[in-house]
Structure formats: C-alpha cells, structure tokens
Design an enzyme around this catalytic site. Structure first.
Site, PDB file in Angstrom:
ATOM      1  NE  ARG A 139      49.167  40.754  38.067  1.00 46.98           N
ATOM      2  CZ  ARG A 139      48.656  41.979  38.498  1.00 46.98           C
ATOM      3  NH1 ARG A 139      48.971  43.037  37.744  1.00 46.98           N
ATOM      4  NH2 ARG A 139      47.624  41.816  39.460  1.00 46.98           N
ATOM      5  CG  ASN A 149      42.200  47.996  33.033  1.00 46.93           C
ATOM      6  OD1 ASN A 149      41.502  46.875  32.826  1.00 46.93           O
ATOM      7  ND2 ASN A 149      42.318  48.698  34.084  1.00 46.93           N
ATOM      8  CD  GLU A 151      36.924  42.388  42.333  1.00 47.41           C
ATOM      9  OE1 GLU A 151      37.071  41.455  43.207  1.00 47.41           O
ATOM     10  OE2 GLU A 151      37.050  43.613  42.784  1.00 47.41           O
ATOM     11  CB  CYS A 204      39.983  49.480  39.145  1.00 47.29           C
ATOM     12  SG  CYS A 204      41.179  47.936  39.545  1.00 47.29           S
ATOM     13  CB  THR A 205      44.345  49.313  42.127  1.00 46.01           C
ATOM     14  OG1 THR A 205      45.018  48.995  40.921  1.00 46.01           O
ATOM     15  CG2 THR A 205      43.380  48.270  42.597  1.00 46.01           C
TER      16      THR A 205
HETATM   17  P1  NAP Z   1      33.133  48.902  30.854  1.00 46.30           P
HETATM   18  O1  NAP Z   1      33.018  49.886  29.773  1.00 46.30           O
HETATM   19  O2  NAP Z   1      32.256  48.784  32.182  1.00 46.30           O
HETATM   20  O3  NAP Z   1      33.367  47.581  30.319  1.00 46.30           O
HETATM   21  C1  NAP Z   1      33.573  46.248  30.827  1.00 46.30           C
HETATM   22  C2  NAP Z   1      33.163  45.255  30.284  1.00 46.30           C
HETATM   23  O4  NAP Z   1      31.580  44.974  30.405  1.00 46.30           O
HETATM   24  C3  NAP Z   1      33.329  45.046  28.634  1.00 46.30           C
HETATM   25  O5  NAP Z   1      33.709  43.719  28.271  1.00 46.30           O
HETATM   26  C4  NAP Z   1      32.135  45.677  28.018  1.00 46.30           C
HETATM   27  O6  NAP Z   1      31.936  45.168  26.811  1.00 46.30           O
HETATM   28  C5  NAP Z   1      31.146  45.001  29.035  1.00 46.30           C
HETATM   29  N1  NAP Z   1      29.732  45.525  29.033  1.00 46.30           N
HETATM   30  C6  NAP Z   1      29.279  46.760  28.675  1.00 46.30           C
HETATM   31  N2  NAP Z   1      28.132  47.158  28.944  1.00 46.30           N
HETATM   32  C7  NAP Z   1      27.617  45.846  29.039  1.00 46.30           C
HETATM   33  C8  NAP Z   1      26.165  45.067  29.404  1.00 46.30           C
HETATM   34  N3  NAP Z   1      25.238  45.830  29.090  1.00 46.30           N
HETATM   35  N4  NAP Z   1      26.253  43.835  29.639  1.00 46.30           N
HETATM   36  C9  NAP Z   1      27.332  43.133  29.734  1.00 46.30           C
HETATM   37  N5  NAP Z   1      28.523  43.310  29.599  1.00 46.30           N
HETATM   38  C10 NAP Z   1      28.732  44.848  29.257  1.00 46.30           C
HETATM   39  O7  NAP Z   1      34.331  49.101  31.621  1.00 46.30           O
HETATM   40  P2  NAP Z   1      36.021  49.186  30.664  1.00 46.30           P
HETATM   41  O8  NAP Z   1      35.836  50.695  30.341  1.00 46.30           O
HETATM   42  O9  NAP Z   1      36.242  48.131  30.258  1.00 46.30           O
HETATM   43  O10 NAP Z   1      36.813  49.469  32.009  1.00 46.30           O
HETATM   44  C11 NAP Z   1      37.003  50.767  32.940  1.00 46.30           C
HETATM   45  C12 NAP Z   1      36.276  50.565  34.297  1.00 46.30           C
HETATM   46  O11 NAP Z   1      36.444  49.383  34.568  1.00 46.30           O
HETATM   47  C13 NAP Z   1      36.644  51.447  35.118  1.00 46.30           C
HETATM   48  O12 NAP Z   1      35.518  51.977  35.922  1.00 46.30           O
HETATM   49  C14 NAP Z   1      37.525  50.600  36.018  1.00 46.30           C
HETATM   50  O13 NAP Z   1      37.492  51.185  37.444  1.00 46.30           O
HETATM   51  C15 NAP Z   1      36.903  49.578  35.957  1.00 46.30           C
HETATM   52  N6  NAP Z   1      37.796  48.436  36.314  1.00 46.30           N
HETATM   53  C16 NAP Z   1      37.787  47.765  37.605  1.00 46.30           C
HETATM   54  C17 NAP Z   1      38.330  46.896  37.981  1.00 46.30           C
HETATM   55  C18 NAP Z   1      38.507  45.929  39.239  1.00 46.30           C
HETATM   56  O14 NAP Z   1      39.098  44.966  39.203  1.00 46.30           O
HETATM   57  N7  NAP Z   1      37.853  46.420  40.157  1.00 46.30           N
HETATM   58  C19 NAP Z   1      39.539  46.399  37.141  1.00 46.30           C
HETATM   59  C20 NAP Z   1      39.515  46.947  35.704  1.00 46.30           C
HETATM   60  C21 NAP Z   1      38.663  48.063  35.340  1.00 46.30           C
HETATM   61  P3  NAP Z   1      32.221  46.254  25.624  1.00 46.30           P
HETATM   62  O15 NAP Z   1      33.820  46.225  25.761  1.00 46.30           O
HETATM   63  O16 NAP Z   1      31.936  45.597  24.234  1.00 46.30           O
HETATM   64  O17 NAP Z   1      31.563  47.608  26.062  1.00 46.30           O
HETATM   65  O1  G3P Z   2      42.221  48.022  36.773  1.00 51.38           O
HETATM   66  C1  G3P Z   2      42.825  46.929  36.970  1.00 51.38           C
HETATM   67  C2  G3P Z   2      43.014  46.352  38.394  1.00 51.38           C
HETATM   68  O2  G3P Z   2      42.840  44.929  38.829  1.00 51.38           O
HETATM   69  C3  G3P Z   2      44.463  47.063  38.899  1.00 51.38           C
HETATM   70  O3  G3P Z   2      45.357  45.833  38.832  1.00 51.38           O
HETATM   71  O4  G3P Z   2      47.525  45.119  39.433  1.00 51.38           O
HETATM   72  O5  G3P Z   2      47.493  47.314  38.137  1.00 51.38           O
HETATM   73  O6  G3P Z   2      46.836  46.866  40.740  1.00 51.38           O
HETATM   74  P1  G3P Z   2      46.765  46.302  39.297  1.00 51.38           P
END
Ligand code: NAP
Ligand code: G3P
Length: 481
Positions: free
Chosen positions: A110, A161, A257, A291-292
């Site tokens: 992808r 993820n 995001e 997230c979705t």
């Molecule tokens: P996360 O804990 O927020 O971490 C995301 C990224 O941010 C990681 O690279 C993390 O580094 C970094 N980070 C953490 N603290 C930071 C700071 N103070 N300054 C700069 N960067 C920092 O999220 P995750 O656990 O990886 O993913 C899960 C969350 O992400 C869920 O809430 C999910 O809904 C959301 N998500 C949203 C989307 C979307 O497209 N909307 C897609 C995927 C995931 P480290 O890993 O070193 O802590």
């Molecule tokens: O959490 C990752 C977000 O981007 C969802 O992607 O393709 O699984 O809906 P997808």
C-alpha cells in the site's frame, strides 16, 4: 510460534550516514507477540537531534531547487526499492508492532502505491496568474504570479500502528514538494521506519534531505517540535500528544491526525448481515488498534437483538492468538494499553452493561469483548478504547444517534447502515466528523481520498492531494508594468 531474537542496534540516519548514539544508550524494542527482542534503536542525545534538524535545514534550499522530475524520479525508485524489501519489512512490522504478516506486507505494498501516486500528483502542482484589474482600482499594469513553494523542513512524527504507511504518507508529499524532512518514528515501530528509509537511501536519497531521529517522544519530542529549523509539523498519534505538540509549536503550520470514537449507526432497514460483517471487521481487526476502528455501535432498538446476535456469532468466530500465526485478534501493543481496555470493560460491567461475549486475558492479549446495553454513564461510551472491546448502545431514533455523536469529543469518521439514502444523507449532514461511510466500515483508505478529523480528532487534512497542499504555501510575485 518460534521465538525470534535480534540484539542488533538499528542506527539513526544523519546526512546519509547510519550512526549509533554517542550516548551509548539504546532503547530495546520487544515484540508485543511474545516479548522477543526485535532489536534496539539509539536514544539520541539532544545535540545529535539538533545536528539532524540542522542537516535537514542545510539541505533544503538545494533540494527545493532540484528539478521536479528528479524529485519525482526519486519517489518512484523509493517505491520500487520498498517492493523489493516487502518480505523483509513485512516481517519486521509483524514482529515489531504485532500485526499479522499479510496485513504487514499489505502495508508495504500500500505504501509503495501511495508513494507512486504522490509522485505523479506532485508533478501536477500548479500556481496561479492574476491581473490587477480584477479588483476596482487594481489596474491592468499589475500582474501577479502566484507560486506554490515548500515550507522548508517538515517534521514527520508517526504512530506505532502503521509504522511504514503513516510515515511515508508524510515523507513522500514533503519530498516531492521540495521540503526536506526530519523523521521521528514511533519508538515501537522505529525499526520498521528505519528499514523503510533504508529503501529510500538505496533509491538515491541526496545527502541530508531526510534525517531520521530515534528516541522517546517524551524525551526528545519537545526539543524537536520547537526546534528553529522546523518549518511545518505533520503529526499522527494520540489526541493528548497532538494537543501538547500544538501548544509547544508556534507560528508554524501543523497537521494533526489524532484519536477517534467512530460510531456505526444501524437503522431499522439496514442489511444486518452486511452491517455485522463490517462492524466486526472494523472494530476488531488489528485488535481495534486503528484510529478509524469502529469504537461504538448505535443501533435502533427494533433491530438491536438481531444485530447483537449476529455480532456475537462473528466475534466468537474470530481467531485469537499471535500475529505471527495470523490471528485476527492479536496481543495489544503493550500491557499498559491492555490494562486501560480492561478498566473500561470493568467500569461498564460495574454500571450494568451486558457482557455478550468475552474471554480471558493472557498478558497483553485480550480476547474480544462485546458489550450490550451500554449507557452514557459508562466510560466506554465516550473514551477511545483503541483495543478489542465493542460497546453497543441502543437508541430509539436518529436524533439520539446524532446527539450522541455531536456530544462526543472526537470527530474522525462515522458509519451509517441503511438502505434509505435519503435517511443516510439527512443523518450524515448533521454529524460532526471528517468522513461518513455509508454502508461500510470506517476506514482511511483509499489513500488519495481526503482524510481528516475535527474536534479532538485533528486539524488539517491528509490524503495524498491534501497532504501535498499542506506541505506548500503561496509565494506571490507582482509585476508592476
Ligand atoms: P502517541 O503515543 O501519541 O505517539 C505518536 C507519536 O508521537 C510517536 O512517534 C511518539 O513517540 C510521539 N510523541 C510522543 N510524545 C511526544 C512529544 N511530547 N512530542 C513529540 N512527539 C511525541 O500515539 P500512538 O500510541 O503511537 O498511537 C495511538 C494513538 O494514535 C491513538 O489515539 C490513535 O487513535 C492515534 N492514531 C491516529 C491516527 C489518525 O490517522 N488519525 C492514526 C494512527 C493512530 P514515541 O513512540 O517515542 O512515544
Ligand atoms: O490508525 C491508522 C488509521 O490511519 C487507520 O487506517 O487504513 O486502517 O483505516 P486504516
């Protein structure tokens, strides 16, 4: 499942050199599947991170000056190199973030497709030509050439993820538009990110155009986010992290995001078999760590019993086990996340939810749980579980669904299941989300569609074309004849 151990230190990238940190400190990455050692990454010093950010800045003017066809050609070569490494990178994604190997390899494929599409879209960026007489008193003697120019250095921060796809979704548009990149992968996912960038180096990445830093976001995050060399931030991750970053970073464009609480709204005339299929797949694939993911079901009372019965049957048909064995429901990314999901389930049970089906917990492997008769008083009705639990809330009319959605702090996506398109559009028009899926599960793809969250789900828009737009700004040259 065979235990794989790798004590290798995967280095960071600085000016096209793979290096270990002078700190001598590393972060060991363990597989969510079986706690086997995936490898280690450097815990970089602030000085090293500073050097990396400055290197990206140093390279930016020359990269922006590189002809677009050369920038596009680099992306196409990157996609080709990625595809050659599909098995290797797929295996690492599977091992590092606990995604089944077919989904992991699918992520690589992808991503190659995303990069190619971005390259071609990048070729078609256009500016604008305006004449002054279009405005009273402007006069024909004023001609405006509106160019689209890169911001400078894009800081790309990605979540665990989709360690390859959601990173490249930032890096590719940044590079094709003449930005250079400082890439900070999620720590749990950093090895996958490093391998992806190995492919980019093989493709001929010019020196300094992308620098990759490793280290915990909680340690180096604030430093990189506020670094003077950074001109734009593209972040994907949790809402609280995103909000923090938005507060720390100032005066530069930022795309966020973030989290979601996507509902599946099921009306009386819905095809319940299709709805049940889409809901279970949307809620439990990759153990709901998307997230979705569908994170709650809002179903009309009249069809609720039938739907719950169908959901139960499908949930109980899910395979549960190791990602390495291709299970549907796999160990969560870490114990802390599994503990959080358990507290949501316990809270709902304490407040009277019906446990339709559930199972045991083995360390960070949670069997899928389906809860019925969930009420607003229960945390799982509102909080993002990001795990294998699905709450069903029974409603009596569409207004209750709209009200529950609008009062929710998230606004990523929503699904509506109905055969009546008039009802679907009437409800969709009232939902405060980035996207509404009609008769399908909530999801981000295909990757050229705009993808956005509102409220606590984000700001700005991704999706290839929108990502390209977000990495550019106007620059106006006015000719006074
Ligand atoms: P996360 O804990 O927020 O971490 C995301 C990224 O941010 C990681 O690279 C993390 O580094 C970094 N980070 C953490 N603290 C930071 C700071 N103070 N300054 C700069 N960067 C920092 O999220 P995750 O656990 O990886 O993913 C899960 C969350 O992400 C869920 O809430 C999910 O809904 C959301 N998500 C949203 C989307 C979307 O497209 N909307 C897609 C995927 C995931 P480290 O890993 O070193 O802590
Ligand atoms: O959490 C990752 C977000 O981007 C969802 O992607 O393709 O699984 O809906 P997808």
């Amino acid at each position: 499942m065979k235990l794989r151990q790798d004590n290798k230190i995967y280095p960071f990238l600085l000016n096209n050199e793979w290096k270990e940190s002078e700190s001598g400190k590393t972060i060991k990455i363990l597989s969510p599947d079986d706690e086997s050692i995936v490898g280690s990454v450097p815990s970089m010093t602030q000085e090293e991170v500073d050097t990396a950010a400055r290197a990206s800045k140093q390279a930016q003017l020359e990269w922006a000056d590189t002809p677009i066809d050369e920038r596009v050609a680099l992306l196409h070569r990157w996609a080709d190199e990625l595809e050659k490494m599909e098995d290797e990178i797929g295996a690492i994604i599977q091992h590092e973030v606990g995604k089944d190997v077919s989904s992991a390899k699918g992520e690589v494929t992808r991503t190659a497709e995303l990069i190619r599409y971005t390259a071609e879209q990048g070729l078609r960026v256009k500016g604008e030509y305006m004449t002054g007489d279009g405005f009273p008193g402007g006069g024909k003697n004023k001609k405006a050439l509106v160019q689209k120019v890169p911001h400078g250095v894009v800081l790309a921060i990605s979540p665990f993820n989709y360690p390859v796809n959601l990173s490249a979704a930032k890096i590719a548009p940044a590079l094709v538009t003449g930005n250079t990149v400082l890439f900070k992968p999620a720590t749990q996912g950093a090895i996958s990110g490093i391998k992806m960038i190995e492919a980019l180096v093989k493709a001929g990445l010019p020196q300094g155009v992308l620098n990759l830093v490793t280290g915990r976001g909680s340690v180096i995050g604030d430093f990189i986010v506020t670094h003077p060399s950074i001109d734009m931030i593209s972040f994907t991750g949790g809402t609280e992290t995103g909000k923090h970053i938005a507060k720390e970073a100032s005066m530069i464009p930022i795309v966020l995001e973030l989290g979601g609480k996507d509902p599946a709204i099921v009306l009386e005339d819905a095809n319940l078999d299709k709805a049940a299929n889409e809901i279970v797949s949307g809620a439990f694939s990759y153990s709901g760590q998307r997230c979705t993911a569908i994170k709650r079901v809002l179903v009309m009372e009249d069809v609720a019993d039938d739907l719950v019965r169908k959901l139960k049957e499908k949930v109980e048909g899910l395979t549960v086990g190791f990602a390495a064995d291709g299970a549907n429901v796999v160990p969560m990314i870490d114990d802390k996340s599994a503990n959080y999901v358990e507290t949501l389930i316990d809270d709902a049970k304490d407040k009277g939810a019906t446990v339709v089906t559930t199972g045991e917990r083995k360390k960070n492997l949670l069997y899928p749980t389906l809860l019925d008769n969930v009420t607003e008083k229960m945390r799982v009705a509102w909080e993002e579980q990001f795990g294998p639990v699905l709450p069903v809330i029974r409603i009596n009319n569409e207004f209750e669904a709209i009200d529950l959605e609008r009062r929710n702090k998230y606004g990523l996506q929503a699904s509506i299941f109905t055969n009546n398109m008039e009802d679907a559009f009437r409800i969709a028009d009232k939902l405060e989300t980035g996207t509404v899926q009609l008769n399908g599960k909530t999801s981000r793809g295909p990757d050229h569609f705009p993808f956005l969250g509102v409220k606590n789900s984000g700001q700005g828009v991704q999706g290839i074309g929108r990502s390209i737009d977000s990495m550019l700004r106007d620059k106006v040259v006015v000719i006074n004849l």
